[in-house]
Design a protein around this motif. Sequence first.
Motif, short mmCIF file in Angstrom:
data_model
loop_
_atom_site.label_atom_id
_atom_site.label_comp_id
_atom_site.label_asym_id
_atom_site.label_seq_id
_atom_site.Cartn_x
_atom_site.Cartn_y
_atom_site.Cartn_z
N THR A 7 0.84 -1.19 0.00
CA THR A 7 0.00 0.00 0.00
C THR A 7 0.87 1.25 0.00
N PRO A 8 0.78 2.13 -1.05
CA PRO A 8 1.59 3.33 -1.07
C PRO A 8 1.31 4.22 0.13
N THR A 9 2.35 4.79 0.70
CA THR A 9 2.21 5.70 1.82
C THR A 9 2.99 6.96 1.52
N GLY A 10 3.17 7.83 2.53
CA GLY A 10 3.97 9.02 2.36
C GLY A 10 5.45 8.69 2.26
N PRO A 11 6.29 9.72 2.07
CA PRO A 11 7.73 9.50 1.97
C PRO A 11 8.28 8.73 3.16
N ARG A 12 9.19 7.81 2.88
CA ARG A 12 9.76 6.98 3.93
C ARG A 12 11.18 7.41 4.29
N CYS A 13 11.64 8.53 3.73
CA CYS A 13 12.95 9.06 4.11
C CYS A 13 12.97 10.55 3.82
N ARG A 14 13.96 11.24 4.35
CA ARG A 14 14.13 12.66 4.08
C ARG A 14 15.60 13.03 4.23
N GLY A 15 16.08 13.91 3.34
CA GLY A 15 17.44 14.40 3.43
C GLY A 15 18.47 13.28 3.32
N SER A 16 19.43 13.29 4.22
CA SER A 16 20.55 12.34 4.15
C SER A 16 20.09 10.89 4.22
N ALA A 17 18.93 10.64 4.82
CA ALA A 17 18.43 9.27 4.89
C ALA A 17 18.02 8.74 3.51
N CYS A 18 17.80 9.64 2.53
CA CYS A 18 17.42 9.24 1.18
C CYS A 18 18.63 8.99 0.29
N GLU A 19 19.81 9.40 0.71
CA GLU A 19 21.00 9.30 -0.13
C GLU A 19 21.23 7.86 -0.56
N GLY A 20 21.26 7.64 -1.89
CA GLY A 20 21.51 6.32 -2.44
C GLY A 20 20.32 5.38 -2.45
N ALA A 21 19.17 5.83 -1.98
CA ALA A 21 17.99 4.96 -1.90
C ALA A 21 17.19 5.00 -3.19
N ALA A 37 4.72 12.02 -5.96
CA ALA A 37 4.30 13.32 -6.49
C ALA A 37 5.52 14.21 -6.66
N PRO A 38 6.44 13.84 -7.57
CA PRO A 38 7.69 14.59 -7.70
C PRO A 38 7.56 15.80 -8.62
N ASP A 39 8.57 16.67 -8.57
CA ASP A 39 8.73 17.74 -9.55
C ASP A 39 9.55 17.19 -10.71
N THR A 40 9.20 17.57 -11.93
CA THR A 40 10.02 17.25 -13.10
C THR A 40 10.94 18.44 -13.36
N LEU A 41 12.24 18.24 -13.18
CA LEU A 41 13.20 19.32 -13.31
C LEU A 41 13.61 19.55 -14.76
N ARG A 55 14.19 14.34 -11.88
CA ARG A 55 13.05 14.55 -11.00
C ARG A 55 13.55 14.85 -9.59
N GLY A 56 12.71 15.54 -8.83
CA GLY A 56 13.06 15.88 -7.47
C GLY A 56 11.83 15.86 -6.57
N SER A 57 12.06 15.54 -5.31
CA SER A 57 10.98 15.51 -4.33
C SER A 57 11.28 16.51 -3.22
N PRO A 58 10.51 17.61 -3.14
CA PRO A 58 10.71 18.53 -2.01
C PRO A 58 10.48 17.85 -0.67
N ALA A 59 9.53 16.91 -0.62
CA ALA A 59 9.23 16.23 0.64
C ALA A 59 10.40 15.37 1.10
N CYS A 60 11.12 14.77 0.14
CA CYS A 60 12.26 13.92 0.49
C CYS A 60 13.58 14.68 0.48
N GLY A 61 13.62 15.86 -0.16
CA GLY A 61 14.86 16.61 -0.23
C GLY A 61 15.91 15.91 -1.07
N ALA A 62 15.49 15.28 -2.17
CA ALA A 62 16.41 14.51 -2.99
C ALA A 62 15.99 14.57 -4.46
N SER A 63 16.95 14.26 -5.34
CA SER A 63 16.70 14.24 -6.78
C SER A 63 17.23 12.93 -7.35
#
Length: 279
Positions: A155-169, A179-183, A197-205
């Motif tokens: 079941t899809p949920t909200g972001p499961r990481c943010r910032g440094s926790a998303c690095e390499g994921a 719901a990403p931004d297309t850069l 693409r980038g996710s403001p909620a996750c702070g990653a691209s």
Amino acid sequence: MTSPSPSPEHTRLTLALRELRTRTGLSLAALAAKTAFSKSSWERYLNGKTLPPREAVEELCRLAGRPPGRCLALWEIAESEWRGRAREAPTAPAAGTPPKAPEPVPPAATAHRGVAAVALLASACALVVGGVAVAVFLLLPHPDGARRAAALPATPTGPRCRGSACEGADPMRMNCANAPDTLATRHTASGAWLELRGSPACGASWGRMWDTRIGDRMEVTVGGRVRRAEVRDAVDAASYVYTPMAVSRPGAVVHACFRPAGAGRGECFDARVAGAGGR
């Protein structure tokens, strides 16, 4: 058709349909007005409550201006899985009848379903896939430890990481691609499509590519950190392939390079992450 319970294949299809709906910019009511399916039907399809009919997938691809091959391949796998699980679902015994113990599924039948799923995918994509089960393909590791989208929760949920926790994921596994931004978008000389693409909620691209060939590669660099993805097999070539994520703050420059299979010439381009005050 309502699935007995959401499967990874169904979830992957649902996320792909959501991306197409976002690309159309249409509301549920507008989708209903432009297709043969009602607003409530689209709500069920896009929230993973019901497996959509093939025609609905084709219609959404048409409205989004995207070739249907990738999503139809996902639909074929999800529909095959649904049929198998529906056949195995237990039925309520008649009153006074002792419940019947479930019969074991012969290994040959299990192997047959795996081969059938591969055959369906090959038919949808006009590609030849070997006799390896699709589930094995989907769970193989990508570069930098990323996993394919089949590892998503049911079941899809909200972001499961943010910032440094998303690095390499993996952006799909971490739900950063909901719901990403297309850069930036680029159509390469070889025919492949690329997006940053980038996710403001996750702070990653991250990057993704499609309409690719086996051996194509994509590299995304942010702040000196390079993330890579490669089209390894026919399943990849028929789907979106994602690079792992790199932390990217507002205003950061994201650099992407595409390396086509064979001796083709590489192509590179840049994009900038939107600042806090605008896109």
